[in-house]
Design an enzyme around this catalytic site. Structure first.
Site, PDB file in Angstrom:
ATOM      1  CG  ASP A   3      -0.658   1.219   5.043  1.00  0.00           C
ATOM      2  OD1 ASP A   3      -0.476   2.305   4.469  1.00  0.00           O
ATOM      3  OD2 ASP A   3      -0.716   1.475   5.849  1.00  0.00           O
ATOM      4  CB  THR A   4      -5.203  -0.151  -1.495  1.00  0.00           C
ATOM      5  OG1 THR A   4      -6.176   1.200  -0.332  1.00  0.00           O
ATOM      6  CG2 THR A   4      -5.520  -0.462  -1.926  1.00  0.00           C
ATOM      7  CB  VAL A   5      -3.246  -5.067   0.057  1.00  0.00           C
ATOM      8  CG1 VAL A   5      -2.307  -4.472   1.348  1.00  0.00           C
ATOM      9  CG2 VAL A   5      -4.383  -6.035   0.193  1.00  0.00           C
TER      10      VAL A   5
ATOM     11  CB  SER B 137      -8.544  -0.683   0.494  1.00  0.00           C
ATOM     12  OG  SER B 137      -8.772   0.683   1.306  1.00  0.00           O
TER      13      SER B 137
ATOM     14  N   GLY C 218       0.561  -1.343  -0.213  1.00  0.00           N
ATOM     15  CA  GLY C 218      -0.296  -0.167  -0.179  1.00  0.00           C
ATOM     16  C   GLY C 218       1.020   1.293   0.095  1.00  0.00           C
TER      17      GLY C 218
END
Length: 322
Positions: free
Chosen positions: A179-181, A198, A12
């Site tokens: 911090d979106t993955v 997310s 992210g």
């Protein structure tokens, strides 16, 4: 003959504390042990691993909404068919990326009445849809809330109350907690795929959706043709800005200009051009001086000796990737 497989994951666009960095990197590496039966399966399995890790803002451990709940977004896309599925503002689903995958697969089936199948489902409708599929594990919404997420929520909720609802645009520390993955993959049997998941912004309004469930915003995957290069990308950062730019699809379009110009594509040049001209400058013009975005990109090109796989990363602010 061994089938070529390749996957890249990211944690992210945000800031991970030095105390959690080791755990985050461990979570990113775990995905390599999972399914590799297809490009889609690789992406889904990798993101499930990230969603299950409490140190990342997706699934278990997600940021909390203004009212203290977990609401998640996720999307997945298949480059070979252009198939896309996503879920938004979903509470009570253990792995939102699996729900997104089920939405994608559902769209491949014929409807008895000829209805157009959905690409995106949100909130209660997504939950009701999930209940009809055994692959989607439903859980108590409270079980997705971690002590660390609660601690962050209390800290920033108190600041919000003290400062007042209309006080500025929030501090940089709050904005860093995103911090979106995501993941992008290549499988020799069926091409490329991309996905993103997310928990969204900390203290977001209930029902808010970000780039992680919007078509053309959070992820993109496309197969090769005479007029475009094969590529997949996964994007993280400030969702509203990324949605305005339709950033993932813009990157795909940029890789489609090869057939028009006849020139080979330099992935680094494409990334810089799109991020600066289509994302950063418009954000600055709207008064957003510190737009946050991170991109992980996978593209496949042929050379004189056969097929080559290239990895390219470009980020204005990307926390961790492997």
């Amino acid at each position: 003959m061994t089938t070529k497989r390749f996957i890249v994951v990211h944690g992210g666009a945000g800031v991970h504390g030095r105390f959690s960095e080791k755990e985050v990197k461990h979570a990113l590496r775990l995905q390599a042990l999972e399914s590799d039966t297809s490009a889609l399966a690789m992406v889904e399995s990798a993101i499930v691993t990230l969603e299950d890790d409490p140190h990342l803002n997706a699934g278990y451990g997600s940021n909390l909404t203004l009212d203290g709940r977990v609401e998640c977004d996720a999307a997945i896309m298949d480059g070979s068919s252009g198939g896309f599925g996503s879920a938004g503002a979903v509470a009570g689903v253990k792995n939102p990326i699996t729900l997104a995958r089920v939405v994608l697969e559902h769209a491949r089936t014929c409807d008895a009445l000829g209805r157009i199948p959905p690409m995106t489902l949100v909130s209660q409708g997504a939950l009701e849809f999930a209940a009809t599929y055994r692959d989607v594990e439903r859980v108590s919404p409270k079980s997705l809330v971690t002590p660390e997420a609660t601690k962050r929520w209390i800290t920033w909720k108190e600041q919000l109350v003290n400062l007042g609802q209309a006080a500025g645009h929030g501090g940089p520390g709050l904005r860093d907690i995103q911090d979106t993955v995501g993941a992008v993959s290549l499988h020799g049997a069926d091409g490329v795929a991309a996905g993103v998941s997310s928990g969204g912004l900390l203290l977001k309004h209930a029902g808010r959706i970000g780039e992680a469930c919007v078509y053309g915003a959070g992820c993109w995957a496309q197969g090769p043709s005479e007029t475009r290069a094969e590529m997949a990308c996964s994007i993280s950062g400030a969702g509203e800005h990324i949605i305005r730019a339709a950033l993932a699809r813009r990157l795909g379009d940029a890789f489609g200009r090869r057939g028009v110009s006849g020139d080979e594509i330099d992935p680094h040049h494409v990334l810089e051009d799109v991020l600066v001209n289509d994302f950063w400058r418009p954000c600055r013009q709207r008064g957003e001086l510190t737009p946050s975005v991170g991109v992980v990109l996978l593209t496949k090109e042929a050379d004189d000796e056969g097929e080559c796989v290239w990895r390219s990363y470009y980020s204005l602010r990307l926390a961790l990737l492997i």
